[in-house]
Design a protein around this motif. Structure first.
Motif, short mmCIF file in Angstrom:
data_model
loop_
_atom_site.label_atom_id
_atom_site.label_comp_id
_atom_site.label_asym_id
_atom_site.label_seq_id
_atom_site.Cartn_x
_atom_site.Cartn_y
_atom_site.Cartn_z
N ASP A 34 35.78 -49.09 2.81
CA ASP A 34 34.38 -48.49 2.44
C ASP A 34 33.30 -49.24 1.67
O ASP A 34 33.96 -50.11 0.93
CB ASP A 34 34.99 -47.11 1.67
CG ASP A 34 33.93 -46.32 1.55
OD1 ASP A 34 32.92 -45.81 2.42
OD2 ASP A 34 33.39 -45.79 0.39
N GLU B 165 29.21 -48.86 -0.07
CA GLU B 165 28.16 -48.27 -0.48
C GLU B 165 27.14 -48.22 0.73
O GLU B 165 27.16 -49.16 1.48
CB GLU B 165 27.24 -48.63 -1.47
CG GLU B 165 27.88 -48.64 -2.90
CD GLU B 165 27.95 -47.10 -3.31
OE1 GLU B 165 27.17 -46.06 -2.83
OE2 GLU B 165 29.38 -46.60 -3.86
N PRO C 88 30.73 -39.07 9.07
CA PRO C 88 30.29 -39.26 7.97
C PRO C 88 31.26 -39.86 6.95
O PRO C 88 32.62 -39.75 6.99
CB PRO C 88 30.00 -37.87 7.41
CG PRO C 88 29.84 -37.09 8.75
CD PRO C 88 30.84 -37.78 9.61
N ARG C 89 30.73 -40.78 6.02
CA ARG C 89 31.49 -41.40 5.14
C ARG C 89 32.34 -40.39 4.23
O ARG C 89 33.65 -40.84 4.10
CB ARG C 89 30.69 -42.25 4.11
CG ARG C 89 31.39 -42.86 3.08
CD ARG C 89 30.28 -43.45 2.03
NE ARG C 89 30.94 -44.38 1.04
CZ ARG C 89 30.34 -44.78 -0.24
NH1 ARG C 89 29.37 -44.28 -0.61
NH2 ARG C 89 31.16 -45.41 -1.05
N GLU C 90 31.86 -39.40 3.86
CA GLU C 90 32.75 -38.40 2.83
C GLU C 90 33.93 -37.93 3.71
O GLU C 90 35.04 -37.85 3.06
CB GLU C 90 31.96 -37.49 2.47
CG GLU C 90 30.70 -37.74 1.41
CD GLU C 90 29.58 -38.48 2.07
OE1 GLU C 90 29.37 -38.25 3.47
OE2 GLU C 90 28.75 -39.03 1.38
N GLU C 91 33.55 -37.67 5.10
CA GLU C 91 34.73 -37.23 5.69
C GLU C 91 35.79 -38.34 5.89
O GLU C 91 37.19 -38.10 6.04
CB GLU C 91 34.26 -36.62 7.16
CG GLU C 91 35.17 -35.90 7.92
CD GLU C 91 34.57 -35.34 9.14
OE1 GLU C 91 35.41 -34.79 9.85
OE2 GLU C 91 33.53 -35.23 9.18
N ARG C 92 35.53 -39.75 6.06
CA ARG C 92 36.42 -40.50 6.53
C ARG C 92 37.24 -40.69 5.16
O ARG C 92 38.53 -40.84 5.14
CB ARG C 92 35.75 -42.00 6.69
CG ARG C 92 35.22 -42.14 8.06
CD ARG C 92 35.01 -43.53 8.38
NE ARG C 92 34.07 -44.19 7.62
CZ ARG C 92 32.51 -44.11 7.79
NH1 ARG C 92 32.06 -43.66 9.02
NH2 ARG C 92 31.78 -44.61 6.94
N ARG C 93 36.75 -40.80 3.89
CA ARG C 93 37.14 -41.04 2.70
C ARG C 93 38.35 -39.74 2.44
O ARG C 93 39.37 -40.06 1.77
CB ARG C 93 36.24 -41.03 1.43
CG ARG C 93 35.65 -42.28 1.49
CD ARG C 93 34.60 -42.49 0.33
NE ARG C 93 35.22 -42.20 -0.94
CZ ARG C 93 35.37 -43.48 -1.61
NH1 ARG C 93 35.07 -44.48 -1.04
NH2 ARG C 93 36.10 -43.36 -2.80
N ALA C 94 37.95 -38.72 2.92
CA ALA C 94 38.97 -37.42 2.76
C ALA C 94 39.99 -37.44 3.63
O ALA C 94 41.10 -37.08 3.23
CB ALA C 94 37.95 -36.23 2.93
N VAL D 187 42.06 -45.97 0.31
CA VAL D 187 40.64 -46.71 0.51
C VAL D 187 40.64 -48.19 -0.37
O VAL D 187 41.09 -48.23 -1.47
CB VAL D 187 39.62 -45.57 -0.17
CG1 VAL D 187 38.19 -46.34 0.14
CG2 VAL D 187 39.54 -44.29 0.45
N ASP E 201 37.86 -50.48 -1.61
CA ASP E 201 36.28 -50.67 -1.75
C ASP E 201 35.77 -51.75 -1.78
O ASP E 201 36.37 -52.97 -2.53
CB ASP E 201 36.00 -50.08 -3.52
CG ASP E 201 34.60 -50.04 -3.67
OD1 ASP E 201 33.64 -50.29 -2.87
OD2 ASP E 201 34.39 -49.34 -4.78
#
Length: 215
Positions: free
Chosen positions: A133, A135, A163-169, A174, A176
């Motif tokens: 992931d 920015e 969406p990024r937030e969904e992938r992270r969840a 992760v 960075d």
């Protein structure tokens, strides 16, 4: 016994290829579905007869490979075209991925899949998921620099992905990649030590998330 599988994923431009290279330095192989797709759509590739039959000779380069720019325009302009493309490529990519995974002999192996979280067939192959992931603005800049595509087209590609937030969840872990290579390398080394310990302990029992060569 087949190697346990870690599912590696991330949005376009996040740095999956860099992470693959860092794991490779540690002796960990990677089966990459993007590379498999390129092999299938190269001149003489196994997917090319079906693609030409479906979409016509206009999708070919002068060498007989898939013209990826032409196909990209087709699938972004028409969701039906995307579905027809995926119906041809996805079963071939999955089959070749399973074949390559079954050949690996390592403490564990990476399976790099851009649409890992969207595709149950790949999720079922992996013991854990690892997301690369960064920015969003950095992601956008990297894609534009690498591909030469205009900003609007890059934005359309990013918007079409989860969406990024969904992938992270959804990810088990992760990495960075918003910083420099040294920082990313440290994260990879930490995950490598974790996976070695995790799968060494799991070897006391039969692993449930490895690929059987007979399948």
């Amino acid at each position: 016994m087949p190697s346990p599988v870690i599912g590696l994923t991330g949005g376009i431009g996040a740095g999956k290829s860099t992470v693959e290279a860092l794991f490779a330095r540690l002796g960990i192989p990677c089966v990459d579905t993007d590379r498999i797709a390129h092999q299938l759509t190269a001149a003489g590739g196994a997917a090319m007869p079906a693609l030409v039959a479906q979409f016509g000779a206009a999708i070919l380069t002068a060498e007989g490979a898939l013209d990826r720019a032409v196909m990209r325009q087709k699938v972004f302009a028409d969701a039906g075209e995307r579905q027809r493309l995926e119906a041809i490529l996805h079963p071939l990519i999955l089959s070749e991925s399973r074949r390559q995974l079954a050949l690996q002999q390592a403490p564990y192996v990476l399976l790099a899949v851009p649409l890992l979280f969207e595709t149950a067939a790949y999720r079922n192959l992996v013991a854990e998921t690892l997301l690369v992931d960064c920015e969003p603005q950095l992601q956008r800049e990297r894609v534009m620099q690498r591909s030469g595509l205009p900003a609007a087209q890059v934005d359309a590609i990013i918007a079409a992905q989860m969406p990024r937030e969904e992938r992270r969840a959804l990810a088990d872990a992760v990495l960075d990649n918003s910083g420099d290579l040294a920082l990313l390398s440290l994260q990879v080394e930490n995950k490598h030590r974790y996976y070695l310990q995790r799968f060494a302990a799991a070897n006391l029992a039969a692993p449930s998330n490895s690929v059987d060569p007979a399948l």
